[in-house]
Scaffold this motif. Sequence first.
Motif, short mmCIF file in Angstrom:
data_model
loop_
_atom_site.label_atom_id
_atom_site.label_comp_id
_atom_site.label_asym_id
_atom_site.label_seq_id
_atom_site.Cartn_x
_atom_site.Cartn_y
_atom_site.Cartn_z
N SER A 1 42.70 38.81 38.94
CA SER A 1 42.48 40.03 38.17
C SER A 1 41.37 40.88 38.76
O SER A 1 41.35 42.10 38.60
CB SER A 1 42.19 39.70 36.71
OG SER A 1 41.08 38.84 36.61
N MET A 2 40.42 40.25 39.46
CA MET A 2 39.37 41.01 40.14
C MET A 2 39.94 41.71 41.38
O MET A 2 39.63 42.86 41.67
CB MET A 2 38.22 40.07 40.55
CG MET A 2 37.62 39.27 39.40
SD MET A 2 36.82 40.35 38.20
CE MET A 2 36.49 39.17 36.88
N LYS A 3 40.77 40.98 42.10
CA LYS A 3 41.33 41.53 43.33
C LYS A 3 42.37 42.63 43.07
O LYS A 3 42.59 43.48 43.93
CB LYS A 3 41.95 40.41 44.17
CG LYS A 3 40.91 39.46 44.76
CD LYS A 3 41.53 38.56 45.82
CE LYS A 3 40.47 37.79 46.57
NZ LYS A 3 41.04 37.03 47.70
N TYR A 4 43.01 42.59 41.88
CA TYR A 4 43.98 43.64 41.56
C TYR A 4 43.34 45.02 41.60
O TYR A 4 44.01 46.03 41.85
CB TYR A 4 44.59 43.40 40.17
CG TYR A 4 45.55 42.24 40.08
CD1 TYR A 4 46.38 41.91 41.14
CD2 TYR A 4 45.64 41.48 38.92
CE1 TYR A 4 47.27 40.84 41.05
CE2 TYR A 4 46.52 40.41 38.82
CZ TYR A 4 47.33 40.10 39.89
OH TYR A 4 48.20 39.05 39.80
N LEU A 5 42.06 45.08 41.34
CA LEU A 5 41.37 46.37 41.28
C LEU A 5 41.12 46.96 42.67
O LEU A 5 40.68 48.10 42.78
CB LEU A 5 40.03 46.21 40.55
CG LEU A 5 40.15 45.77 39.08
CD1 LEU A 5 38.77 45.53 38.50
CD2 LEU A 5 40.91 46.81 38.27
N GLU A 6 41.42 46.20 43.72
CA GLU A 6 41.21 46.69 45.08
C GLU A 6 42.39 47.51 45.60
O GLU A 6 42.34 48.04 46.70
CB GLU A 6 40.94 45.51 46.02
CG GLU A 6 39.64 44.78 45.68
CD GLU A 6 39.36 43.60 46.60
OE1 GLU A 6 40.06 43.50 47.64
OE2 GLU A 6 38.47 42.79 46.28
#
Length: 433
Positions: free
Chosen positions: A337-342
Amino acid sequence: MNRIILIGNGFDLAHRMPTSYGNFMNNYWGNKRKEIWNGKYDDKRFEDDNIILDGVPPIVYSEADTDEFEYSKLLSILSPHSGKVKYKNKFLEILTERNHSLNWVDIEKEYYSLLKKSYKDFSLPKYYISELNRDFQIIESLLEEYLTTIQTEFNKSFASTDDEMLLKRAIYEVIYSDFNFRDFSELSINHLTEEIFQNVYPNIKDLDLNKIHIQELDLSDREMRLYKALSSLDDKETKTKIKKLLKSEASANYFRYRPDEVLFLNFNYTSTEIHYHTPPIDKEFDNDISIDVIHIHGILKNKTDNKIICGFGDEIDKDYLEIEDLDDNEYLQNIKSMKYLESDSYKRLLDFINSNNYQVFIFGHSCGISDRTLLNTLFEHKNCSSVKPYYRKKDDGTDNYSEMIRNISRNFTDKASMRDKVVNKKYTQALFS
């Protein structure tokens, strides 16, 4: 209404692409065995970023020795010489031993398990999170290199054989098929019933009052059959009849609804779905449906706006809040979910599911907990009308439908919604073998 084609690793495997984590591990050790016994290291030390061998036995490598269990082959070579693999990459060691003992491994689940143990289980030798993330990154890079090679080879030849054409035709026809309303949740059927009622009842009422004749209406054959079936009914009876017809096996005789848009939601790093944007060359298809693609976990060799995402995505897990409360960003480095924001992929998916009602077709995705946060959002959304799992037929005649359902259930917090939305086995089919 729209349709989402949810693609997992089983989709690639059905196309005979060796893209499982087990395939990757076996390829790694096959290449490593070839590298070690290339004639340069006889009785010498072999060392790279991940492993060490002290005193390589003088064995001649042969392509004929390639094995489906390459790590076992390597051990059988070392055993008579009392040789042993020493690991600099502890994560590689754990993955290798797991795959060796079970002939199966899930890299993302193993990572999350080790991540939790790194701060919870003090009875084990400490595997510091910084070391775990470093070792994990190495494996991620090796996996990307391997899958890039597999994808390149596949794209050169796919659909060149009769069997591949049969597979492509069968999958294409399912992707772009009309909606079958028996698949839909009760809430969706009620909404559709009301929509159809509002469109047709004024005309039917006028027919009954002889204000207009049925021949005066510009109706298709399906509409003509529907109007005749509904004639002489009052408003309540009309709604009941519409709903009954929608859910009947004869529904296609009265209604035709096609997807406005098909979204390929690909959880793989490969781009196998590109072969289904156009129909097979040996068959004509009338297809005016819009197509979009989201690679939710990134694209191979894209280092700018959609890098590959490998990690774990289960914020529903009870341990996740503990991880956040550690106040150590190292622990969140590989949380999906953190990496989706990239990239904009997740936002595009939200825009799609908020825009219209949709049905989900599951193609080769296990629906395991490593993607539970995203799948929960997708399945429990108010616009989700149906979740239809296409299962795999096994060589022994059994199938994995029941296993898929158990996994799907873990992605629902509302079990009543699950039972309403998930299509039962009678109305779905085995698409892969």
